[in-house]
Design a protein around this motif. Structure first.
Motif, PDB file in Angstrom:
ATOM      1  N   ALA A  10       0.853  -1.195   0.000  1.00 48.43           N
ATOM      2  CA  ALA A  10       0.000   0.000   0.000  1.00 48.43           C
ATOM      3  C   ALA A  10       0.885   1.241   0.000  1.00 48.43           C
ATOM      4  O   ALA A  10       2.011   1.217   0.485  1.00 48.43           O
ATOM      5  N   LEU A  11       0.375   2.330  -0.538  1.00 44.84           N
ATOM      6  CA  LEU A  11       1.170   3.555  -0.622  1.00 44.84           C
ATOM      7  C   LEU A  11       1.218   4.271   0.725  1.00 44.84           C
ATOM      8  O   LEU A  11       0.865   5.437   0.832  1.00 44.84           O
ATOM      9  N   SER A  12       1.693   3.564   1.729  1.00 46.74           N
ATOM     10  CA  SER A  12       1.824   4.169   3.041  1.00 46.74           C
ATOM     11  C   SER A  12       3.194   4.824   3.167  1.00 46.74           C
ATOM     12  O   SER A  12       4.076   4.622   2.335  1.00 46.74           O
ATOM     13  N   THR A  13       3.363   5.606   4.235  1.00 45.46           N
ATOM     14  CA  THR A  13       4.655   6.230   4.487  1.00 45.46           C
ATOM     15  C   THR A  13       5.446   5.465   5.550  1.00 45.46           C
ATOM     16  O   THR A  13       6.499   5.933   5.974  1.00 45.46           O
ATOM     17  N   ALA A  14       4.953   4.297   5.944  1.00 43.61           N
ATOM     18  CA  ALA A  14       5.689   3.468   6.907  1.00 43.61           C
ATOM     19  C   ALA A  14       7.046   3.118   6.299  1.00 43.61           C
ATOM     20  O   ALA A  14       7.128   2.767   5.113  1.00 43.61           O
ATOM     21  N   PRO A  15       8.112   3.207   7.080  1.00 39.54           N
ATOM     22  CA  PRO A  15       9.447   2.960   6.540  1.00 39.54           C
ATOM     23  C   PRO A  15       9.573   1.650   5.757  1.00 39.54           C
ATOM     24  O   PRO A  15      10.143   1.634   4.662  1.00 39.54           O
ATOM     25  N   ARG A  16       9.040   0.555   6.274  1.00 31.65           N
ATOM     26  CA  ARG A  16       9.147  -0.726   5.564  1.00 31.65           C
ATOM     27  C   ARG A  16       8.468  -0.647   4.204  1.00 31.65           C
ATOM     28  O   ARG A  16       8.993  -1.144   3.209  1.00 31.65           O
ATOM     29  N   ASP A  17       7.304  -0.034   4.135  1.00 34.28           N
ATOM     30  CA  ASP A  17       6.568   0.050   2.873  1.00 34.28           C
ATOM     31  C   ASP A  17       7.293   0.914   1.850  1.00 34.28           C
ATOM     32  O   ASP A  17       7.310   0.599   0.658  1.00 34.28           O
ATOM     33  N   VAL A  18       7.900   1.996   2.314  1.00 32.68           N
ATOM     34  CA  VAL A  18       8.661   2.867   1.403  1.00 32.68           C
ATOM     35  C   VAL A  18       9.835   2.087   0.815  1.00 32.68           C
ATOM     36  O   VAL A  18      10.077   2.126  -0.401  1.00 32.68           O
ATOM     37  N   VAL A  19      10.549   1.364   1.666  1.00 30.60           N
ATOM     38  CA  VAL A  19      11.701   0.581   1.191  1.00 30.60           C
ATOM     39  C   VAL A  19      11.237  -0.516   0.245  1.00 30.60           C
ATOM     40  O   VAL A  19      11.848  -0.737  -0.809  1.00 30.60           O
ATOM     41  N   ARG A  20      10.159  -1.181   0.570  1.00 32.72           N
ATOM     42  CA  ARG A  20       9.635  -2.243  -0.308  1.00 32.72           C
ATOM     43  C   ARG A  20       9.275  -1.667  -1.685  1.00 32.72           C
ATOM     44  O   ARG A  20       9.572  -2.290  -2.713  1.00 32.72           O
ATOM     45  N   ARG A  21       8.656  -0.477  -1.709  1.00 32.48           N
ATOM     46  CA  ARG A  21       8.339   0.154  -3.003  1.00 32.48           C
ATOM     47  C   ARG A  21       9.608   0.433  -3.809  1.00 32.48           C
ATOM     48  O   ARG A  21       9.618   0.331  -5.034  1.00 32.48           O
ATOM     49  N   ARG A 111      24.995 -12.612  -1.138  1.00 34.64           N
ATOM     50  CA  ARG A 111      24.159 -12.044  -0.085  1.00 34.64           C
ATOM     51  C   ARG A 111      24.593 -10.609   0.187  1.00 34.64           C
ATOM     52  O   ARG A 111      25.778 -10.275   0.101  1.00 34.64           O
ATOM     53  N   VAL A 112      23.611  -9.759   0.532  1.00 33.45           N
ATOM     54  CA  VAL A 112      23.871  -8.366   0.849  1.00 33.45           C
ATOM     55  C   VAL A 112      22.997  -7.935   2.018  1.00 33.45           C
ATOM     56  O   VAL A 112      21.988  -8.577   2.320  1.00 33.45           O
ATOM     57  N   ALA A 113      23.395  -6.850   2.625  1.00 31.96           N
ATOM     58  CA  ALA A 113      22.558  -6.175   3.619  1.00 31.96           C
ATOM     59  C   ALA A 113      22.483  -4.715   3.208  1.00 31.96           C
ATOM     60  O   ALA A 113      23.483  -4.132   2.771  1.00 31.96           O
ATOM     61  N   HIS A 114      21.301  -4.158   3.299  1.00 30.35           N
ATOM     62  CA  HIS A 114      21.071  -2.751   2.985  1.00 30.35           C
ATOM     63  C   HIS A 114      20.495  -2.067   4.216  1.00 30.35           C
ATOM     64  O   HIS A 114      19.568  -2.594   4.831  1.00 30.35           O
ATOM     65  N   HIS A 115      21.029  -0.914   4.545  1.00 30.26           N
ATOM     66  CA  HIS A 115      20.499  -0.119   5.649  1.00 30.26           C
ATOM     67  C   HIS A 115      19.904   1.155   5.074  1.00 30.26           C
ATOM     68  O   HIS A 115      20.599   1.926   4.405  1.00 30.26           O
ATOM     69  N   PHE A 116      18.624   1.347   5.318  1.00 32.89           N
ATOM     70  CA  PHE A 116      17.903   2.535   4.876  1.00 32.89           C
ATOM     71  C   PHE A 116      17.479   3.349   6.090  1.00 32.89           C
ATOM     72  O   PHE A 116      17.135   2.777   7.127  1.00 32.89           O
ATOM     73  N   ILE A 117      17.470   4.655   5.948  1.00 29.42           N
ATOM     74  CA  ILE A 117      16.820   5.543   6.919  1.00 29.42           C
ATOM     75  C   ILE A 117      15.710   6.242   6.162  1.00 29.42           C
ATOM     76  O   ILE A 117      15.945   6.834   5.097  1.00 29.42           O
ATOM     77  N   VAL A 118      14.498   6.130   6.701  1.00 28.88           N
ATOM     78  CA  VAL A 118      13.310   6.694   6.058  1.00 28.88           C
ATOM     79  C   VAL A 118      12.696   7.729   6.982  1.00 28.88           C
ATOM     80  O   VAL A 118      12.407   7.432   8.149  1.00 28.88           O
ATOM     81  N   ARG A 119      12.525   8.943   6.464  1.00 28.23           N
ATOM     82  CA  ARG A 119      11.879  10.021   7.226  1.00 28.23           C
ATOM     83  C   ARG A 119      10.814  10.668   6.356  1.00 28.23           C
ATOM     84  O   ARG A 119      11.073  10.942   5.182  1.00 28.23           O
ATOM     85  N   GLY A 120       9.668  10.915   6.950  1.00 27.90           N
ATOM     86  CA  GLY A 120       8.607  11.589   6.216  1.00 27.90           C
ATOM     87  C   GLY A 120       8.178  10.861   4.964  1.00 27.90           C
ATOM     88  O   GLY A 120       7.796  11.482   3.976  1.00 27.90           O
ATOM     89  N   GLY A 121       8.275   9.538   4.975  1.00 31.23           N
ATOM     90  CA  GLY A 121       7.845   8.746   3.835  1.00 31.23           C
ATOM     91  C   GLY A 121       8.836   8.686   2.684  1.00 31.23           C
ATOM     92  O   GLY A 121       8.480   8.223   1.603  1.00 31.23           O
ATOM     93  N   LEU A 122      10.081   9.135   2.915  1.00 26.58           N
ATOM     94  CA  LEU A 122      11.105   9.121   1.858  1.00 26.58           C
ATOM     95  C   LEU A 122      12.426   8.570   2.405  1.00 26.58           C
ATOM     96  O   LEU A 122      12.777   8.794   3.567  1.00 26.58           O
ATOM     97  N   ILE A 123      13.164   7.894   1.541  1.00 24.02           N
ATOM     98  CA  ILE A 123      14.487   7.394   1.906  1.00 24.02           C
ATOM     99  C   ILE A 123      15.450   8.578   1.938  1.00 24.02           C
ATOM    100  O   ILE A 123      15.597   9.290   0.949  1.00 24.02           O
TER     101      ILE A 123
END
Length: 143
Positions: A10-21, A111-123
């Motif tokens: 869903a087009l939510s601003t939750a950090p996980r959803d933003v990263v998944r998009r 294998r990789v690891a990615h670290h994202f910081i999401v604020r206000g619905g944006l990476i």
């Protein structure tokens, strides 16, 4: 580039959803949708030792200097996200890169690891962690 699962959250601003998009847009090769997940002042860091090592800024800077170059150098470049760890604005994704290097014909499966910081619905920040020796092995011709 991208994933095999094309189900969009869903087009939510939750950090996980933003990263998944972001992963879904990458999988679809939709650079406009990918840029829409990033803050105007995003800082995107590819790990030292990775062929595109460095920090890129702005959504256009990221897609031009990372995603477009990966697509030119690697056939079928894909980042397969499989596990998410979320703590507030921090999202860590365990994933796998798969591709075949166009110049060498060698496959990559790492294998990789990615670290994202999401604020206000944006990476706002991204940092990559990957076994760069495996990437280098696939991208350099055998002597």
């Amino acid at each position: 580039m991208g994933l095999t699962n094309a189900t969009e959250p869903a087009l939510s601003t939750a950090p996980r959803d933003v990263v998944r998009r972001q992963y879904l847009a990458s999988a679809a090769g939709d650079l406009e949708a990918l840029r829409a997940t990033m803050a105007p002042d995003v800082e995107w860091t590819e790990m030292a030792g990775f062929p595109l090592a460095g920090t890129y800024r702005t959504p256009t800077g990221v897609t031009s200097n990372v995603m477009e170059v990966l697509g030119k150098d690697w056939e079928g470049w894909a980042a397969h996200d499989d596990s998410y760890v979320v703590d507030g604005e921090n999202v860590v994704v365990l994933a796998r890169y798969t591709a075949t290097h166009r110049a060498t014909g060698k496959p990559l499966n790492v294998r990789v690891a990615h670290h994202f910081i999401v604020r206000g619905g944006l990476i706002v920040r991204f940092e990559q962690f990957v076994d760069t020796a495996l990437v280098a092995e696939a991208s350099h011709p055998t002597a």
